[in-house]
Design an enzyme around this catalytic site. Structure first.
Site, short mmCIF file in Angstrom:
data_model
loop_
_atom_site.label_atom_id
_atom_site.label_comp_id
_atom_site.label_asym_id
_atom_site.label_seq_id
_atom_site.Cartn_x
_atom_site.Cartn_y
_atom_site.Cartn_z
N ASN A 141 108.45 53.34 52.42
CA ASN A 141 109.81 52.96 52.80
C ASN A 141 110.24 51.74 51.97
OD1 ASN A 141 109.89 54.90 54.96
ND2 ASN A 141 108.57 53.54 56.12
N GLU A 181 109.86 47.77 57.16
CA GLU A 181 109.62 46.68 58.11
C GLU A 181 108.91 45.51 57.44
OE1 GLU A 181 106.55 46.07 61.83
OE2 GLU A 181 107.41 48.05 61.56
N VAL A 182 107.91 45.82 56.62
CA VAL A 182 107.10 44.77 55.99
C VAL A 182 107.41 44.75 54.48
CG1 VAL A 182 104.78 43.92 55.54
CG2 VAL A 182 105.28 45.08 57.71
N ASP A 204 96.65 51.31 60.06
CA ASP A 204 97.91 50.84 60.63
C ASP A 204 97.66 50.40 62.07
OD1 ASP A 204 101.16 51.40 59.86
OD2 ASP A 204 100.67 50.99 61.96
N ILE A 205 98.28 49.30 62.47
CA ILE A 205 98.06 48.75 63.81
C ILE A 205 98.67 49.62 64.91
CG2 ILE A 205 100.13 47.28 64.05
CD1 ILE A 205 98.23 45.02 64.94
N HIS A 240 103.78 49.17 50.32
CA HIS A 240 102.68 49.90 50.94
C HIS A 240 103.00 51.38 51.00
CE1 HIS A 240 105.48 48.49 54.06
NE2 HIS A 240 105.20 49.59 54.73
P1 5GP Z 1 107.18 50.02 57.15
O1 5GP Z 1 108.16 50.28 58.24
O2 5GP Z 1 107.40 48.68 56.50
O3 5GP Z 1 107.08 51.14 56.15
O4 5GP Z 1 105.75 50.01 57.84
C1 5GP Z 1 105.09 48.88 58.27
C2 5GP Z 1 103.85 49.32 59.01
O5 5GP Z 1 103.02 48.19 59.17
C3 5GP Z 1 104.12 49.89 60.39
O6 5GP Z 1 103.59 51.22 60.47
C4 5GP Z 1 103.37 48.93 61.34
O7 5GP Z 1 102.75 49.57 62.43
C5 5GP Z 1 102.37 48.28 60.41
N1 5GP Z 1 102.01 46.92 60.77
C6 5GP Z 1 102.84 45.91 61.13
N2 5GP Z 1 102.14 44.78 61.39
C7 5GP Z 1 100.84 45.08 61.17
C8 5GP Z 1 99.64 44.33 61.26
O8 5GP Z 1 99.62 43.15 61.60
N3 5GP Z 1 98.48 44.98 60.97
C9 5GP Z 1 98.46 46.29 60.60
N4 5GP Z 1 97.27 46.84 60.32
N5 5GP Z 1 99.57 47.04 60.48
C10 5GP Z 1 100.75 46.43 60.78
#
Ligand code: 5GP
Length: 121
Positions: free
Chosen positions: A92, A100-101, A35-36, A105
């Site tokens: 999520n 968020e994405v 994760d970034i 995942h």
């Molecule tokens: P969500 O809120 O969708 O469950 O989590 C999305 C995750 O993706 C977050 O923890 C965020 O830090 C991670 N993330 C967002 N953009 C990137 C990216 O460009 N690269 C990586 N490795 N992780 C990302």
């Protein structure tokens, strides 16, 4: 339920090689990478290579081969990351899940005590 996959999302771009990632493990159907913005000493993301929006989409529509491969990769990530003392797997979905994405995942978090699962509220 209808799932509309948007292939402009950031993980689709990672899968297409358009933006870099720190790959931890890769198989035929699954990619695991760091994760970034890690929220624990271990914070990996495990994603299917197929176009699935969320866990319920993946669990409903993915092939048996994809589902088995995904779950075996989660196990391999846990083993390679050395989270013998415990970990949390989080996925999520949509607005209430604060996703968020919009590419399915699973977060694998570990390396420290993680506290209770949810805050009240
Ligand atoms: P969500 O809120 O969708 O469950 O989590 C999305 C995750 O993706 C977050 O923890 C965020 O830090 C991670 N993330 C967002 N953009 C990137 C990216 O460009 N690269 C990586 N490795 N992780 C990302």
């Amino acid at each position: 339920m209808r799932f509309d996959y948007d292939d402009g999302n950031i993980f689709a771009k990672i899968l297409r090689g358009e933006i870099p990632n720190k790959t931890f493990l890769e198989t035929e159907h699954t990619l695991a990478f760091e994760d970034i913005a890690p929220q624990a000493p271990v914070h990996m993301l495990v994603i299917p290579k197929g176009a699935y929006v969320s866990y319920d989409h993946f669990a409903r529509d993915a092939s048996d081969a994809e589902i088995i491969d995904f779950n075996r990769t989660v196990a391999a990530v846990c083993e390679k990351a050395g989270v013998e003392e415990g970990f949390r797997a989080i996925t999520n979905a949509r607005a209430h899940g604060v996703q968020e994405v919009p590419h399915f995942h699973v977060h694998i978090l570990g390396g420290r005590p993680l506290g209770r699962m949810l805050e009240r509220g």
